[in-house]
Scaffold this motif. Structure first.
Motif, PDB file in Angstrom:
ATOM      1  N   ALA A 424       0.832  -1.207   0.000  1.00  0.00           N
ATOM      2  CA  ALA A 424       0.000   0.000   0.000  1.00  0.00           C
ATOM      3  C   ALA A 424       0.868   1.260   0.000  1.00  0.00           C
ATOM      4  O   ALA A 424       0.531   2.258  -0.655  1.00  0.00           O
ATOM      5  N   THR A 425       1.976   1.223   0.718  1.00  0.00           N
ATOM      6  CA  THR A 425       2.874   2.376   0.767  1.00  0.00           C
ATOM      7  C   THR A 425       3.507   2.638  -0.591  1.00  0.00           C
ATOM      8  O   THR A 425       3.561   3.788  -1.059  1.00  0.00           O
ATOM      9  N   LEU A 426       3.987   1.588  -1.247  1.00  0.00           N
ATOM     10  CA  LEU A 426       4.598   1.759  -2.562  1.00  0.00           C
ATOM     11  C   LEU A 426       3.570   2.192  -3.597  1.00  0.00           C
ATOM     12  O   LEU A 426       3.899   2.930  -4.535  1.00  0.00           O
ATOM     13  N   ALA A 427       2.310   1.774  -3.414  1.00  0.00           N
ATOM     14  CA  ALA A 427       1.259   2.209  -4.335  1.00  0.00           C
ATOM     15  C   ALA A 427       1.053   3.722  -4.238  1.00  0.00           C
ATOM     16  O   ALA A 427       0.793   4.397  -5.244  1.00  0.00           O
ATOM     17  N   GLN A 428       1.160   4.266  -3.020  1.00  0.00           N
ATOM     18  CA  GLN A 428       1.033   5.711  -2.852  1.00  0.00           C
ATOM     19  C   GLN A 428       2.187   6.443  -3.538  1.00  0.00           C
ATOM     20  O   GLN A 428       1.984   7.513  -4.126  1.00  0.00           O
ATOM     21  N   LEU A 429       3.373   5.859  -3.481  1.00  0.00           N
ATOM     22  CA  LEU A 429       4.499   6.453  -4.195  1.00  0.00           C
ATOM     23  C   LEU A 429       4.299   6.348  -5.705  1.00  0.00           C
ATOM     24  O   LEU A 429       4.492   7.326  -6.443  1.00  0.00           O
ATOM     25  N   ASP A 430       3.896   5.183  -6.164  1.00  0.00           N
ATOM     26  CA  ASP A 430       3.696   4.973  -7.599  1.00  0.00           C
ATOM     27  C   ASP A 430       2.692   5.962  -8.190  1.00  0.00           C
ATOM     28  O   ASP A 430       2.782   6.318  -9.375  1.00  0.00           O
ATOM     29  N   ALA A 431       1.737   6.410  -7.390  1.00  0.00           N
ATOM     30  CA  ALA A 431       0.725   7.349  -7.888  1.00  0.00           C
ATOM     31  C   ALA A 431       1.353   8.658  -8.359  1.00  0.00           C
ATOM     32  O   ALA A 431       0.741   9.395  -9.139  1.00  0.00           O
ATOM     33  N   HIS A 432       2.577   8.938  -7.920  1.00  0.00           N
ATOM     34  CA  HIS A 432       3.250  10.181  -8.305  1.00  0.00           C
ATOM     35  C   HIS A 432       4.424   9.938  -9.251  1.00  0.00           C
ATOM     36  O   HIS A 432       5.149  10.881  -9.582  1.00  0.00           O
ATOM     37  N   LEU A 433       4.581   8.694  -9.688  1.00  0.00           N
ATOM     38  CA  LEU A 433       5.682   8.344 -10.581  1.00  0.00           C
ATOM     39  C   LEU A 433       5.165   8.106 -11.995  1.00  0.00           C
ATOM     40  O   LEU A 433       4.012   7.697 -12.189  1.00  0.00           O
ATOM     41  N   ALA A 434       6.028   8.336 -12.955  1.00  0.00           N
ATOM     42  CA  ALA A 434       5.682   8.072 -14.350  1.00  0.00           C
ATOM     43  C   ALA A 434       5.985   6.637 -14.748  1.00  0.00           C
ATOM     44  O   ALA A 434       5.752   6.246 -15.890  1.00  0.00           O
ATOM     45  N   GLU A 435       6.496   5.858 -13.796  1.00  0.00           N
ATOM     46  CA  GLU A 435       6.803   4.439 -14.014  1.00  0.00           C
ATOM     47  C   GLU A 435       6.780   3.748 -12.656  1.00  0.00           C
ATOM     48  O   GLU A 435       7.044   4.372 -11.632  1.00  0.00           O
TER      49      GLU A 435
END
Length: 526
Positions: A424-435
């Motif tokens: 869940a934490t990495l998903a929150q980061l991924d939401a702001h990444l282009a990859e």
């Protein structure tokens, strides 16, 4: 049962239980003052939570595995102990991504005043929020200048510290009213409020308006470090500090015995030597010290003395994640270079309302649905922690620290809860990444992704942090008439021959060396 015949003295001036950074600070000061000193360390190495290790098999990256940034370590300790140790300033303080009106953006603090001002204006649409930011941190900066030096002086009374601060509005904000009031009074934007509040929540499970003010004490220690509030990168990782401390102590004549686990402290409560019973791989032994300094938690001290702990069991509330990447990920916000965004503190899901919601969910016994965390890249500021080949290929480290994840959430199924929370934490980061971040992860010699996560229960098991609490318990106010007591230096106990020199001492917490310094000063009669 063996005796102390394998050591250099029958009775030491000081026996120090625990070879973490505070124990080593105390050992170095006392040995340099001509005292005979023995450090007993349970593990096979010194350093405690302030170590640099290679956690990924076959990968030449030496990470600060547990503690990772330096602010509270006084320069006077580095100078007086002659430590070969340095820190580097980060050029960017923080970056906080956000999506508004369907467009990715964010708040960048750093890179010069003009750029920071522009970032605030772009986020909020006015100059006012930035001016309030400057005024707010001007206040904390002046408090830092006045209060930080007191940490290595005899413990002041509340009235003396208040006089030292000489700012009634700042005293009320920091010491008397929940920090949430000041945050809401001074700032209007939810994202800005959240960035400010995070300093009150690192390793501390509390709401912005908690009447117990645990969040205020956490905030105070996070903004006064070094007299500036800056959080700097230790060159060579945290292990460089503890290696330098051990070298200083040994050079001054201290003895360090690793693989020696203290089991019991026997004392009659006077100035007579106390006796420490310890265990090694080959049996048990005893050693005497005119004073025993315990670089462990107050609960561990009580257990060693055979007493009931005076305070409730602490509860840590963080997720620590270490990662090695083949390259930094691209951001959805193309106005910011990833090297800037990850060079400072990269805030994830740390808006003010998001933090409140995460706390409420965790308090109700649920993992936060939108877990807040913050990330930074050590290797951007200090590439020496990477082997030459990794550095040449553009590899980078990432350190993530999650908030509002109390130990109770992991008691039923530590591994399962850890996996759910990490995803869940990495998903929150991924939401702001282009990859996806997983596309950037490096792999170890066995083909596994270079990522590890530690819950409070993991830290309790590996480091014996009570409840996984990184401060050994709630931080104390840095004055003598707090509920914690403390004596002249904040390290004294009910037993004249036993002192507490760990993070649970008054003015403890963090990688500071302050409790170790103060315990040494107490022994030396300063």
């Amino acid at each position: 049962m063996t005796t102390s015949r394998g050591f250099g003295h029958d009775v030491y001036d000081a026996v120090i239980v625990g070879g973490g950074h505070n124990g080593l600070v105390a050992a170095a000061y006392l040995a340099r003052a001509g005292r005979s000193v023995l450090v007993l360390e349970r593990l096979g190495r010194t350093g405690g939570a302030a170590v640099s290790t290679r956690p990924f098999p076959g990968v030449d990256a030496r990470l600060s595995r547990y503690s990772y940034l330096v602010s509270l370590l006084p320069a006077k300790i580095v100078r007086e102990l002659g430590l070969d140790f340095e820190v580097r300033r980060r050029t960017v303080s923080s970056y906080t991504p956000v999506e508004r009106a369907g467009r990715p953006g964010g708040l960048l603090v750093g890179g010069g005043e003009a750029r920071t001002r522009e970032s605030f204006a772009r986020l909020t649409g006015s100059e006012r929020e930035y001016e309030n930011w400057r005024a707010f941190y001007g206040t904390t900066g002046r408090a830092a200048e006045r209060l930080f030096p007191t940490l290595t002086e005899p413990l002041p009374t509340r009235a003396e510290l208040r006089t030292r601060l000489d700012d009634e509005a700042a005293w009320r904000m920091l010491f008397e009213e929940p920090i949430g009031r000041a945050v809401e009074r001074e700032f209007a934007d939810d994202l800005v409020r959240g960035v400010v509040l995070t300093d009150a929540l690192i390793g501390t499970f509390a709401d912005a308006h908690d009447p117990g003010l645990a969040q205020n004490r956490c905030f105070l220690y996070h903004v006064i470090g070094g007299g500036t509030g800056d959080w700097d990168v230790p060159v060579g990782g945290m292990g460089a500090l503890t290696d330098a401390l051990a070298a200083s102590a040994l050079a001054a004549g201290a003895e360090i015995a690793t693989g020696h686990e203290a089991l019991r402290i026997d004392t009659d409560g006077t100035t007579a030597p106390a006796e420490v019973t310890f265990r090694t791989a080959t049996g048990e032994g005893r050693v005497a010290g005119r004073v025993v300094l315990v670089n462990a938690s107050p609960r561990a001290l009580a257990e060693l003395l055979g007493e009931e702990p005076a305070q409730p069991a602490p509860e840590g509330a963080q997720l620590k994640v270490n990662m090695l990447l083949r390259r930094l990920p691209r951001l959805r916000d193309t106005s910011v270079d990833p090297r800037e965004a990850f060079g400072g503190t990269f805030h994830i899901a740390e808006g003010y309302e998001q933090l409140a919601r995460a706390h409420a969910e965790a308090a109700a016994g649920e993992l936060p649905s939108v877990p807040p965390s913050e990330i930074y890249c050590h290797s951007l500021t200090d590439p020496t922690i990477l082997g030459p080949e990794l550095a040449e290929q553009g590899y980078q480290t990432l350190t993530l620290f999650g908030l509002h994840t109390p130990a109770r959430l992991f008691e039923k199924d530590n591994q399962g809860a850890r996996e759910v929370l990490l995803a869940a934490t990495l998903a929150q980061l991924d939401a702001h990444l282009a990859e996806p971040l997983t596309d950037c992860l490096a792999f170890d010699a066995d083909g596994r992704p270079c990522i590890e996560a530690k819950t409070p229960l993991d830290l309790e098991r590996e480091l014996r942090l009570p409840g996984g609490h990184i401060f050994h318990g709630d931080l104390s106010w840095p004055y003598s008439d707090s509920v914690e007591g403390g004596g002249r230096w904040g390290v004294e106990t009910a037993h004249r021959s036993v002192l507490l020199c760990g993070a649970g001492a008054v003015r403890g917490g963090g990688v500071s060396g302050v409790p170790g310094h103060n315990a040494a000063m107490a022994v030396l009669g300063h």
